[in-house]
Design an enzyme around this catalytic site. Structure first.
Site, PDB file in Angstrom:
ATOM      1  N   SER A  86     -11.012 -22.105   4.026  1.00  0.00           N
ATOM      2  CA  SER A  86     -12.072 -22.036   3.021  1.00  0.00           C
ATOM      3  C   SER A  86     -13.121 -23.092   3.378  1.00  0.00           C
ATOM      4  O   SER A  86     -12.835 -24.001   4.177  1.00  0.00           O
ATOM      5  CB  SER A  86     -11.461 -22.366   1.654  1.00  0.00           C
ATOM      6  N   TYR A  89      -5.965 -27.641  -3.965  1.00  0.00           N
ATOM      7  CA  TYR A  89      -6.400 -26.493  -3.147  1.00  0.00           C
ATOM      8  C   TYR A  89      -7.126 -27.002  -1.903  1.00  0.00           C
ATOM      9  O   TYR A  89      -6.839 -26.579  -0.781  1.00  0.00           O
ATOM     10  CB  TYR A  89      -7.304 -25.597  -3.990  1.00  0.00           C
TER      11      TYR A  89
HETATM   12  N1  LIG Z   1     -12.461 -15.497  -2.860  1.00  0.00           N
HETATM   13  C1  LIG Z   1     -12.998 -16.589  -2.354  1.00  0.00           C
HETATM   14  O1  LIG Z   1     -14.114 -16.997  -2.739  1.00  0.00           O
HETATM   15  C2  LIG Z   1     -12.282 -17.348  -1.259  1.00  0.00           C
HETATM   16  C3  LIG Z   1     -13.002 -18.363  -0.599  1.00  0.00           C
HETATM   17  C4  LIG Z   1     -12.376 -19.079   0.406  1.00  0.00           C
HETATM   18  C5  LIG Z   1     -11.077 -18.786   0.769  1.00  0.00           C
HETATM   19  N2  LIG Z   1     -10.388 -17.805   0.120  1.00  0.00           N
HETATM   20  C6  LIG Z   1      -9.005 -17.541   0.539  1.00  0.00           C
HETATM   21  O2  LIG Z   1      -8.851 -16.167   0.800  1.00  0.00           O
HETATM   22  C7  LIG Z   1      -7.483 -15.812   0.650  1.00  0.00           C
HETATM   23  C8  LIG Z   1      -7.396 -14.530  -0.175  1.00  0.00           C
HETATM   24  O3  LIG Z   1      -7.873 -14.785  -1.486  1.00  0.00           O
HETATM   25  P1  LIG Z   1      -8.726 -13.723  -2.331  1.00  0.00           P
HETATM   26  O4  LIG Z   1     -10.024 -14.337  -2.617  1.00  0.00           O
HETATM   27  O5  LIG Z   1      -8.677 -12.391  -1.727  1.00  0.00           O
HETATM   28  O6  LIG Z   1      -7.920 -13.779  -3.725  1.00  0.00           O
HETATM   29  P2  LIG Z   1      -6.984 -12.698  -4.464  1.00  0.00           P
HETATM   30  O7  LIG Z   1      -7.732 -11.438  -4.671  1.00  0.00           O
HETATM   31  O8  LIG Z   1      -6.458 -13.417  -5.658  1.00  0.00           O
HETATM   32  O9  LIG Z   1      -5.819 -12.426  -3.423  1.00  0.00           O
HETATM   33  C9  LIG Z   1      -4.780 -13.349  -3.196  1.00  0.00           C
HETATM   34  C10 LIG Z   1      -3.680 -12.635  -2.461  1.00  0.00           C
HETATM   35  O10 LIG Z   1      -2.626 -13.571  -2.190  1.00  0.00           O
HETATM   36  C11 LIG Z   1      -1.405 -12.991  -2.609  1.00  0.00           C
HETATM   37  N3  LIG Z   1      -0.472 -14.036  -3.041  1.00  0.00           N
HETATM   38  C12 LIG Z   1      -0.662 -14.979  -3.998  1.00  0.00           C
HETATM   39  N4  LIG Z   1       0.445 -15.721  -4.145  1.00  0.00           N
HETATM   40  C13 LIG Z   1       1.357 -15.237  -3.258  1.00  0.00           C
HETATM   41  C14 LIG Z   1       2.697 -15.564  -2.932  1.00  0.00           C
HETATM   42  N5  LIG Z   1       3.368 -16.562  -3.560  1.00  0.00           N
HETATM   43  N6  LIG Z   1       3.336 -14.848  -1.987  1.00  0.00           N
HETATM   44  C15 LIG Z   1       2.699 -13.844  -1.348  1.00  0.00           C
HETATM   45  N7  LIG Z   1       1.438 -13.481  -1.600  1.00  0.00           N
HETATM   46  C16 LIG Z   1       0.776 -14.166  -2.555  1.00  0.00           C
HETATM   47  C17 LIG Z   1      -1.759 -12.047  -3.754  1.00  0.00           C
HETATM   48  O11 LIG Z   1      -0.823 -10.982  -3.831  1.00  0.00           O
HETATM   49  P3  LIG Z   1       0.375 -10.830  -4.900  1.00  0.00           P
HETATM   50  O12 LIG Z   1      -0.125 -11.294  -6.221  1.00  0.00           O
HETATM   51  O13 LIG Z   1       0.674  -9.358  -4.838  1.00  0.00           O
HETATM   52  O14 LIG Z   1       1.492 -11.661  -4.346  1.00  0.00           O
HETATM   53  C18 LIG Z   1      -3.087 -11.487  -3.254  1.00  0.00           C
HETATM   54  O15 LIG Z   1      -2.871 -10.385  -2.415  1.00  0.00           O
HETATM   55  C19 LIG Z   1      -6.801 -17.027   0.027  1.00  0.00           C
HETATM   56  O16 LIG Z   1      -6.128 -17.760   1.021  1.00  0.00           O
HETATM   57  C20 LIG Z   1      -7.966 -17.846  -0.508  1.00  0.00           C
HETATM   58  O17 LIG Z   1      -7.657 -19.217  -0.581  1.00  0.00           O
HETATM   59  C21 LIG Z   1     -10.971 -17.082  -0.886  1.00  0.00           C
END
Ligand SMILES: NC(=O)c1ccc[n+]([C@@H]2O[C@H](COP(=O)([O-])OP(=O)(O)OC[C@H]3O[C@@H](n4cnc5c(N)ncnc54)[C@H](OP(=O)(O)O)[C@@H]3O)[C@@H](O)[C@H]2O)c1
Length: 268
Positions: free
Chosen positions: A140, A153
């Protein structure tokens, strides 16, 4: 097709960036392994991808590292190899540092740092035996700086950089690749799924996230980075400038960050 017949394992594939990344790799001919905790959502995503019959739904909890060896065995039994591992699954934080319990801090480190590291180590023997493979980790902008409400985080994402930079250097003589992806704001459910001070989910997405790029645009950048074997990429809009400010004008970034507001959301 850029990833024809490649085996691509995506964690956090049930929503957001992981879902869009899975769909993008499927369009380029990949055979997917889709992992997260919710099998129903993984099945939905699998069906939305090109050639659903090629893909494997493999429920996996990133905090249960004792199950990873068996999971790798399942993937190898079904597909015979693992070409790309995309460590995407993770959880956000919406809590001031002083209010966050140690249990929540450990939970955030477990899912965002120890899980991806342990899964990578479980996959490495197969990649070494193949003499090829690509590890991707979704960090991130918070992997380069810290803002109010994101202390643990940001710590977990910073830790990923130290670990995967070292790993990249260690694996380079064997031709294995490591890519670190640093998204800014991406419109996903991360805010709704983020942990509050005591682990409770918080209310509603942040305004900044709503103005972010689409998960599809982020996925396209991830696909390009894997294709080019980039070491590290930044994906987003103006917020990406924070990374450059941190590097070249850190005093200015600190001044900006000190003025940033964090309002505690009521628990849902
Ligand atoms: N959105 C942003 O602005 C942003 C910015 C920078 C980085 N990121 C990074 O991008 C990645 C994806 O996030 P996203 O934005 O797509 O959010 P999201 O829609 O909330 O997706 C998060 C994913 O992680 C899975 N997850 C959460 N806890 C888990 C666990 N204990 N075991 C296995 N899977 C787990 C969830 O699936 P289940 O609930 O089905 O387990 C879901 O598929 C993350 O690493 C986040 O830190 C996001």
């Amino acid at each position: 097709m850029k990833f024809s017949e490649r085996i691509v394992w995506v964690t956090g594939a049930s929503s957001g960036i992981g879902e869009a990344t899975a769909q993008a790799f499927a369009r380029e001919g990949a055979h997917l392994v889709l992992s997260s905790r919710r099998p129903d959502e993984l099945a939905r995503v699998g069906q939305s991808c090109l050639h659903p019959e090629r893909h494997t739904i493999l429920p996996l909890d990133l905090t249960a590292s004792e199950t990873f060896a068996a999971a790798v065995g399942t993937v190898l039994a079904r597909h015979g190899r693992i070409d790309v591992l995309i460590n995407n699954g993770g959880s956000g934080q919406r809590a001031l540092a002083a209010d966050t319990t140690t249990e929540v801090e450990r939970a955030l480190m477990e899912v965002n740092y120890f899980g991806p590291v342990a899964l990578t180590k479980a996959v490495l023997p197969a990649m070494r035996a193949q003499r090829s493979g690509h590890i991707v980790v979704i960090s991130s902008v918070m992997g380069h700086l810290g803002t109010p409400g994101r202390s643990t985080y940001a710590a977990a994402k910073h830790a990923l950089h130290g670990y995967f930079d070292s790993l990249r250097a260690e694996l380079s003589p064997e031709g294995l690749k490591v890519t670190v992806v640093c998204p800014g704001y991406v419109k996903t459910a991360i805010a709704e799924n983020a942990l509050g001070p005591r682990g409770e989910k918080t209310r509603g997405p942040s305004t900044a996230l709503r103005s972010g790029i689409s998960p599809q645009r982020c996925a396209a950048a991830i696909l390009r980075a894997v294709d080019r074997a980039s070491d590290e990429i930044y994906v987003g809009r103006w917020e990406i400038c924070g990374i450059y400010l941190q590097r070249f004008l850190p005093w200015l970034l600190r001044r900006i960050v000190r003025k940033m507001k964090f309002s505690v959301h009521a628990p849902r």
